[in-house]
Design a protein around this motif. Structure first.
Motif, mmCIF file in Angstrom:
data_model
loop_
_atom_site.group_PDB
_atom_site.id
_atom_site.type_symbol
_atom_site.label_atom_id
_atom_site.label_comp_id
_atom_site.label_asym_id
_atom_site.label_seq_id
_atom_site.Cartn_x
_atom_site.Cartn_y
_atom_site.Cartn_z
ATOM 1 N N ASP A 31 0.795 -1.229 0.000
ATOM 2 C CA ASP A 31 0.000 0.000 0.000
ATOM 3 C C ASP A 31 0.825 1.275 0.000
ATOM 4 N N ASN A 32 2.125 1.175 -0.013
ATOM 5 C CA ASN A 32 2.957 2.378 -0.019
ATOM 6 C C ASN A 32 2.842 3.113 -1.348
ATOM 7 N N GLU A 33 2.664 4.418 -1.281
ATOM 8 C CA GLU A 33 2.538 5.244 -2.475
ATOM 9 C C GLU A 33 3.763 5.129 -3.367
ATOM 10 N N ARG A 34 4.940 5.019 -2.765
ATOM 11 C CA ARG A 34 6.177 4.972 -3.552
ATOM 12 C C ARG A 34 6.293 3.676 -4.362
ATOM 13 N N LYS A 36 3.486 1.983 -5.581
ATOM 14 C CA LYS A 36 2.461 2.077 -6.629
ATOM 15 C C LYS A 36 2.845 3.075 -7.712
ATOM 16 N N SER A 37 3.361 4.241 -7.317
ATOM 17 C CA SER A 37 3.680 5.264 -8.314
ATOM 18 C C SER A 37 4.821 4.821 -9.215
ATOM 19 N N GLU A 299 1.839 -0.858 4.758
ATOM 20 C CA GLU A 299 2.144 0.557 4.521
ATOM 21 C C GLU A 299 2.966 1.083 5.693
ATOM 22 N N THR A 302 5.078 7.532 4.143
ATOM 23 C CA THR A 302 4.264 8.546 3.482
ATOM 24 C C THR A 302 5.153 9.310 2.508
#
Length: 315
Positions: A31-34, A36-37, A299, A302
């Motif tokens: 679930d970490n944004e880094r 997925k992006s 996660e 942030t």
């Protein structure tokens, strides 16, 4: 097959690097944004999400995508072999592979490196994206279950010297103080050497890791110069070089009977531990040990920090 590395090999994961086409791109979903992006932005002919059992995702939580690898075994070696099989790595036309290690666990990173040493491709790159911050600062938890089994990592079991008077355990110091404590307790007769992340990924992270380390009474008061070493948190090549220096120094003072390495800090440092082991320690009285637990946080961070490319060269 020899593994080569230079301490100036890492590159910034720039926009141009992300757009350069690879045959296969592999990442472990969380679930970490880094995570997925990076998966969205990197260009590859085939992009594959691995669903690790350690995060506990159910099928209705899986990401969308044409290439998903799931139902993987829990054993780290079996997981990597099966995951790469399902990713299509048996295809002889595959020349370039890029693996994002950000979402993988430390033992998986070691096994991925070992697999590609035995089954090389023309171009192999590992990449890593730094967090903006860890989500709960000094209280960030990476492992979620209390049951821990400290054992050798599959494929990194060294020879055992029955003379154990001068055993050494080198621990990569990270946030998870409970796991550090478990490793030290498991090797209670060994001399403990600390490898710290310095410079850290951000100015506050080194201080936070030291605050967590203070909760491990066995090492919190240890300040001997020859038991503390430092390597930058985002460069596996420097980590490998510092480990080589540390072990050589300790061995010159007193021959090490059994050497144990435990990478518990950043993912790039874990890659560095693997580089050092596979280039220097195979076939010796040296093992990679790890505190295995059942569940890990989906996660932990942030924001999205810098990304890095780590080319791996075999010859």
């Amino acid at each position: 097959m020899m593994l080569q590395f230079l301490i100036d090999s890492k590159r910034l994961l720039s926009a141009d690097e992300k757009q350069r086409n690879r045959d296969v791109f592999i990442s472990a979903y969380n679930d970490n944004e880094r995570v997925k992006s990076t998966f969205d932005e990197v260009n590859a002919s085939r992009k594959v999400w691995w669903i690790l059992p350690d995060y506990g995702y159910t099928t209705d939580e899986y990401p969308a995508g044409p290439h998903l690898v799931d139902s993987l075994p829990e054993n780290e070696a079996e997981l990597v072999v099966e995951g790469l099989r399902q990713s299509g790595l048996a295809d002889p036309d595959i020349k370039s592979v890029c693996v994002d290690i950000t979402g993988f666990l430390h033992p998986h990173i070691l096994l991925l490196l070992k697999y590609f040493k035995a089954n090389p491709v023309e171009e192999l790159e590992f990449i890593y994206t730094e967090p903006g911050h860890y989500s709960r600062k000094v209280e960030t938890r990476f492992s979620l279950t209390e049951t821990v089994s400290v054992r050798q990592v599959a494929g990194f079991e060294g020879l055992h010297n029955p003379e154990m008077d001068h055993d050494v355990v080198v621990v990569g110091i990270g946030y998870d103080h409970s796991l550090i404590g478990q490793v030290i307790a498991n090797k209670e007769s060994a001399r403990v050497v600390q490898l710290h992340c310095f410079p850290s990924l951000s100015a506050d992270m080194y201080q936070e890791s030291i605050l967590r380390l203070d909760r491990v009474s066995a090492v919190s008061t240890q300040h001997a110069v020859d038991l503390n070493f430092f390597a930058t948190a985002n460069d596996p090549y420097v980590t490998a070089a510092v480990l080589d220096e540390a072990v050589s120094l300790l061995n010159s003072k007193q021959r090490i009977s059994n050497l144990y390495l435990s990478p518990l800090s950043t993912k790039p440092q874990a890659l560095g531990f693997g580089l050092y082991y596979l280039s220097r320690l195979e076939g010796r009285a040296a093992s990679m040990i790890y505190p295995f637990t059942e569940r890990y946080s989906r996660e932990t961070s942030t924001g999205v920090g810098k990304g890095w490319v780590y080319p791996i060269v075999f010859s």
